[in-house]
Scaffold this motif. Structure first.
Motif, PDB file in Angstrom:
ATOM      1  N   ALA A  81       4.615  -6.492   0.170  1.00  0.00           N
ATOM      2  CA  ALA A  81       3.246  -5.970   0.081  1.00  0.00           C
ATOM      3  C   ALA A  81       3.082  -4.722   0.940  1.00  0.00           C
ATOM      4  O   ALA A  81       2.445  -3.742   0.524  1.00  0.00           O
ATOM      5  CB  ALA A  81       2.252  -7.050   0.510  1.00  0.00           C
ATOM      6  N   ASP A  82       3.671  -4.731   2.135  1.00  0.00           N
ATOM      7  CA  ASP A  82       3.604  -3.547   3.001  1.00  0.00           C
ATOM      8  C   ASP A  82       4.335  -2.364   2.368  1.00  0.00           C
ATOM      9  O   ASP A  82       3.881  -1.219   2.455  1.00  0.00           O
ATOM     10  CB  ASP A  82       4.203  -3.864   4.372  1.00  0.00           C
ATOM     11  CG  ASP A  82       3.367  -4.858   5.157  1.00  0.00           C
ATOM     12  OD1 ASP A  82       2.167  -5.014   4.828  1.00  0.00           O
ATOM     13  OD2 ASP A  82       3.912  -5.478   6.100  1.00  0.00           O
ATOM     14  N   LEU A  83       5.460  -2.642   1.710  1.00  0.00           N
ATOM     15  CA  LEU A  83       6.186  -1.568   1.029  1.00  0.00           C
ATOM     16  C   LEU A  83       5.367  -0.993  -0.104  1.00  0.00           C
ATOM     17  O   LEU A  83       5.313   0.231  -0.296  1.00  0.00           O
ATOM     18  CB  LEU A  83       7.521  -2.103   0.507  1.00  0.00           C
ATOM     19  CG  LEU A  83       8.334  -1.147  -0.373  1.00  0.00           C
ATOM     20  CD1 LEU A  83       8.669   0.133   0.393  1.00  0.00           C
ATOM     21  CD2 LEU A  83       9.599  -1.831  -0.884  1.00  0.00           C
ATOM     22  N   ASN A  84       4.720  -1.854  -0.877  1.00  0.00           N
ATOM     23  CA  ASN A  84       3.881  -1.369  -1.976  1.00  0.00           C
ATOM     24  C   ASN A  84       2.741  -0.504  -1.456  1.00  0.00           C
ATOM     25  O   ASN A  84       2.449   0.559  -2.026  1.00  0.00           O
ATOM     26  CB  ASN A  84       3.320  -2.558  -2.755  1.00  0.00           C
ATOM     27  CG  ASN A  84       2.396  -2.129  -3.873  1.00  0.00           C
ATOM     28  OD1 ASN A  84       2.810  -1.585  -4.878  1.00  0.00           O
ATOM     29  ND2 ASN A  84       1.097  -2.376  -3.699  1.00  0.00           N
ATOM     30  N   ALA A  85       2.086  -0.925  -0.381  1.00  0.00           N
ATOM     31  CA  ALA A  85       0.995  -0.129   0.195  1.00  0.00           C
ATOM     32  C   ALA A  85       1.503   1.222   0.679  1.00  0.00           C
ATOM     33  O   ALA A  85       0.851   2.258   0.497  1.00  0.00           O
ATOM     34  CB  ALA A  85       0.336  -0.897   1.334  1.00  0.00           C
ATOM     35  N   ALA A  86       2.702   1.234   1.291  1.00  0.00           N
ATOM     36  CA  ALA A  86       3.271   2.499   1.775  1.00  0.00           C
ATOM     37  C   ALA A  86       3.592   3.428   0.616  1.00  0.00           C
ATOM     38  O   ALA A  86       3.387   4.647   0.689  1.00  0.00           O
ATOM     39  CB  ALA A  86       4.518   2.220   2.604  1.00  0.00           C
ATOM     40  N   GLU A  87       4.110   2.872  -0.499  1.00  0.00           N
ATOM     41  CA  GLU A  87       4.430   3.701  -1.666  1.00  0.00           C
ATOM     42  C   GLU A  87       3.166   4.264  -2.305  1.00  0.00           C
ATOM     43  O   GLU A  87       3.169   5.414  -2.775  1.00  0.00           O
ATOM     44  CB  GLU A  87       5.215   2.866  -2.675  1.00  0.00           C
ATOM     45  CG  GLU A  87       6.626   2.532  -2.222  1.00  0.00           C
ATOM     46  CD  GLU A  87       7.333   1.571  -3.161  1.00  0.00           C
ATOM     47  OE1 GLU A  87       8.577   1.518  -3.140  1.00  0.00           O
ATOM     48  OE2 GLU A  87       6.631   0.873  -3.924  1.00  0.00           O
ATOM     49  N   VAL A  88       2.094   3.477  -2.327  1.00  0.00           N
ATOM     50  CA  VAL A  88       0.819   3.978  -2.862  1.00  0.00           C
ATOM     51  C   VAL A  88       0.317   5.136  -2.020  1.00  0.00           C
ATOM     52  O   VAL A  88      -0.100   6.186  -2.536  1.00  0.00           O
ATOM     53  CB  VAL A  88      -0.216   2.845  -2.913  1.00  0.00           C
ATOM     54  CG1 VAL A  88      -1.603   3.400  -3.218  1.00  0.00           C
ATOM     55  CG2 VAL A  88       0.177   1.820  -3.978  1.00  0.00           C
ATOM     56  N   ASN A  89       0.342   4.970  -0.698  1.00  0.00           N
ATOM     57  CA  ASN A  89      -0.108   6.041   0.192  1.00  0.00           C
ATOM     58  C   ASN A  89       0.750   7.293   0.044  1.00  0.00           C
ATOM     59  O   ASN A  89       0.237   8.420   0.103  1.00  0.00           O
ATOM     60  CB  ASN A  89      -0.085   5.556   1.640  1.00  0.00           C
ATOM     61  CG  ASN A  89      -1.144   4.509   1.917  1.00  0.00           C
ATOM     62  OD1 ASN A  89      -2.188   4.470   1.260  1.00  0.00           O
ATOM     63  ND2 ASN A  89      -0.900   3.653   2.897  1.00  0.00           N
ATOM     64  N   LEU A  90       2.036   7.120  -0.168  1.00  0.00           N
ATOM     65  CA  LEU A  90       2.923   8.270  -0.359  1.00  0.00           C
ATOM     66  C   LEU A  90       2.573   9.013  -1.641  1.00  0.00           C
ATOM     67  O   LEU A  90       2.520  10.258  -1.659  1.00  0.00           O
ATOM     68  CB  LEU A  90       4.376   7.808  -0.393  1.00  0.00           C
ATOM     69  CG  LEU A  90       5.413   8.896  -0.698  1.00  0.00           C
ATOM     70  CD1 LEU A  90       5.345  10.015   0.331  1.00  0.00           C
ATOM     71  CD2 LEU A  90       6.823   8.304  -0.762  1.00  0.00           C
ATOM     72  N   ALA A  91       2.328   8.281  -2.729  1.00  0.00           N
ATOM     73  CA  ALA A  91       1.976   8.932  -4.000  1.00  0.00           C
ATOM     74  C   ALA A  91       0.676   9.713  -3.870  1.00  0.00           C
ATOM     75  O   ALA A  91       0.555  10.838  -4.388  1.00  0.00           O
ATOM     76  CB  ALA A  91       1.857   7.880  -5.099  1.00  0.00           C
ATOM     77  N   ILE A  92      -0.295   9.139  -3.165  1.00  0.00           N
ATOM     78  CA  ILE A  92      -1.565   9.844  -2.979  1.00  0.00           C
ATOM     79  C   ILE A  92      -1.355  11.102  -2.144  1.00  0.00           C
ATOM     80  O   ILE A  92      -1.888  12.171  -2.464  1.00  0.00           O
ATOM     81  CB  ILE A  92      -2.589   8.905  -2.314  1.00  0.00           C
ATOM     82  CG1 ILE A  92      -2.938   7.749  -3.263  1.00  0.00           C
ATOM     83  CG2 ILE A  92      -3.848   9.668  -1.920  1.00  0.00           C
ATOM     84  CD1 ILE A  92      -3.818   6.697  -2.641  1.00  0.00           C
ATOM     85  N   SER A  93      -0.587  10.986  -1.077  1.00  0.00           N
ATOM     86  CA  SER A  93      -0.361  12.155  -0.211  1.00  0.00           C
ATOM     87  C   SER A  93       0.429  13.237  -0.947  1.00  0.00           C
ATOM     88  O   SER A  93       0.198  14.434  -0.727  1.00  0.00           O
ATOM     89  CB  SER A  93       0.381  11.726   1.054  1.00  0.00           C
ATOM     90  OG  SER A  93       1.671  11.217   0.754  1.00  0.00           O
TER      91      SER A  93
END
Length: 473
Positions: free
Chosen positions: A210-222
């Motif tokens: 779940a933490d990895l998924n949240a980090a990947e979402v934040n990366l895509a947005i950035s």
């Protein structure tokens, strides 16, 4: 019994080695991208300065503001109007003796009139002054927008860097948890652990995913924000550094610089001058005006009495108009301009207070960011030592696999906090540079030509005619 103990020790050593590997990989990820050549922060800032649509639209607005000056200067220049009239006219004149005279005329008239204003209550002079002050205010507003765009670019760049490192850290963490979960499952099958240990490992793995998924979402947005601000998607970003060498030495220096030279403050100062000069423009409507008008014309077949074939005329007329009463319009406009001037002075005080507050906030945030980085680095060092100690204790049978998991998780979280602290450290330094009004191409020595608004101003200021812009449009 001895074989079972040796097996448990072997498993624990595998977990310890994996935990130490996680620490090394995350440390290598840090707050940097690949060591290979990539786009630096300075290069990204240069691209944003050249291509950002918000900044380019503000430059177009400033070029439009420049045109106020030649429009005001037109009041000094003569106004020339040419006229041409032609038509058909049927005439039937009654003459003495009850006789009639008729004709079909083709009258036409051509003429030119030149009007020169000699005095209009100093309206033209003050209007030119207002236009020039508006240009000065617009340049400072443009500089302020440029600062905002560059700061947005810094934020977008460092966000991508940080989120890339966080994603990599979470991927390594998930890999470690997957390996650990497999080891625990094998130990469960061998009867070394209880189902509770397996459930704990599975729960930790699910949280890691779940933490990895949240980090990947934040990366895509950035990354999407980066492309919007910089103008191209991020690719192999290089480490970003702070700009401490350009910053003031004390908080008092920062507030004084912001109070004196922040572009928002300078723009508000020019706005006060604009409003004060506008009062004199309004007062000009209460003063007399003096104009000189010259005209010349030629007309043919325009005499309905049929006594004259054509007429040539030329005249020079001076005219003086003095207002006596205009219904109160001029007086009301003058009072209105005075109130607007008072408002602009109050707004200047407000902007100065805002600049001072922003400088204090930026200074405190910058100092706090340095403390946060130092604290996070200390936390990472301590967590690394703790993980190594727990690993050695686990090898001796004094710690469980869960203890190693917890220690490794503490190290991963500490490194994540360090990544975020390093990002905030860079952003805080650029924010402080912006707060004192020095976040620009010249200060940062960016490899891009500085946009000089005065170039367009001088190209159009004294233009008497022409519809094309200096860019050829």
């Amino acid at each position: 019994m001895g074989g079972r103990t040796a097996k448990v020790g072997h498993v624990r050593r595998r977990v310890v080695r994996s935990g130490i590997c996680v620490g090394v990989v995350v440390a290598c990820a840090g707050f940097a991208a690949s060591a290979a050549h990539g786009e630096t922060l300075a290069e990204a800032l240069a691209k944003a300065y050249q291509t950002n649509p918000v900044l380019n639209s503000e430059r177009a607005r400033q070029r439009a503001t420049d045109e106020n000056v030649p429009q005001a200067l037109a009041g000094y220049r003569p106004q020339i109007v040419a006229g041409l009239g032609a038509g058909l006219q049927a005439v039937r004149d009654l003459l003495p003796g009850n006789t009639f005279q008729s004709a079909n005329l083709k009258p036409w008239t051509v003429g030119v009139t030149v009007t020169q204003t000699l005095f209009n209550g100093f309206k033209t002079a003050n209007s030119v002054r207002v236009a020039e002050l508006q240009v000065q205010a617009g340049r400072e507003a443009l500089r302020n927008v440029g600062q905002g765009v560059l700061l947005d670019a810094v934020t977008a760049y460092t966000n991508v860097l940080a989120n890339q490192s966080l994603v990599e850290a979470q991927r390594v963490n998930v890999a470690f948890l997957q390996e650990t979960q497999g080891i625990v499952q094998k130990r469960l099958d061998a009867g070394d652990v209880t189902p509770t240990d397996t459930a704990q490992a599975e729960a930790r793995l699910s949280r890691g995913r779940a933490d990895l998924n949240a980090a990947e979402v934040n990366l895509a947005i950035s990354q999407a924000t980066y492309a919007q601000v910089i103008g191209n998607p991020p690719s192999q970003l290089r480490p970003a550094e702070s700009v401490d060498r350009y910053l003031p030495r004390s908080r008092d220096d920062a507030t004084n610089l912001a109070y004196r030279q922040h572009p928002a403050v300078l723009a508000a100062t020019f706005d006060v001058d604009v409003a004060s000069t506008t009062i004199r423009v309004a007062e000009s409507s209460l003063l007399p005006t003096l104009t000189l008008q010259g005209s010349a014309s030629r007309s043919r077949d325009n005499d309905p009495t049929l006594g004259t074939f054509g007429t040539d005329q030329a005249s020079v007329v001076g005219q003086l108009n003095a207002p006596i009463y205009d219904g109160g319009t001029g007086a009301s406009q003058t009072r209105q301009a005075k109130q607007l001037a008072a408002q602009s002075r109050l707004m200047l005080d407000h902007v100065r207070n805002q600049a001072r507050t922003a400088a204090v906030g930026a200074w405190v945030s910058h100092e706090g960011a340095k403390v946060a980085v130092a604290a996070s680095e200390a936390e990472v060092r301590a967590a690394t030592v703790a993980l190594q100690g727990v690993g050695r204790e686990a090898q001796g049978g004094q710690r469980t696999t869960l203890d190693v998991l917890n220690s490794q998780q503490d190290l991963t979280l500490a490194k994540a906090r360090l990544i975020v602290a390093q990002r905030e450290r860079v952003i805080a330094s650029y924010t402080l540079l912006s707060a004192i009004g020095k976040l620009d191409v010249k200060t940062l020595s960016l490899n891009t030509p500085d946009y000089l608004p005065e170039v367009h101003y001088h190209q159009v200021r004294d233009a008497w005619h022409g519809l094309r812009t200096p860019s050829g449009q």
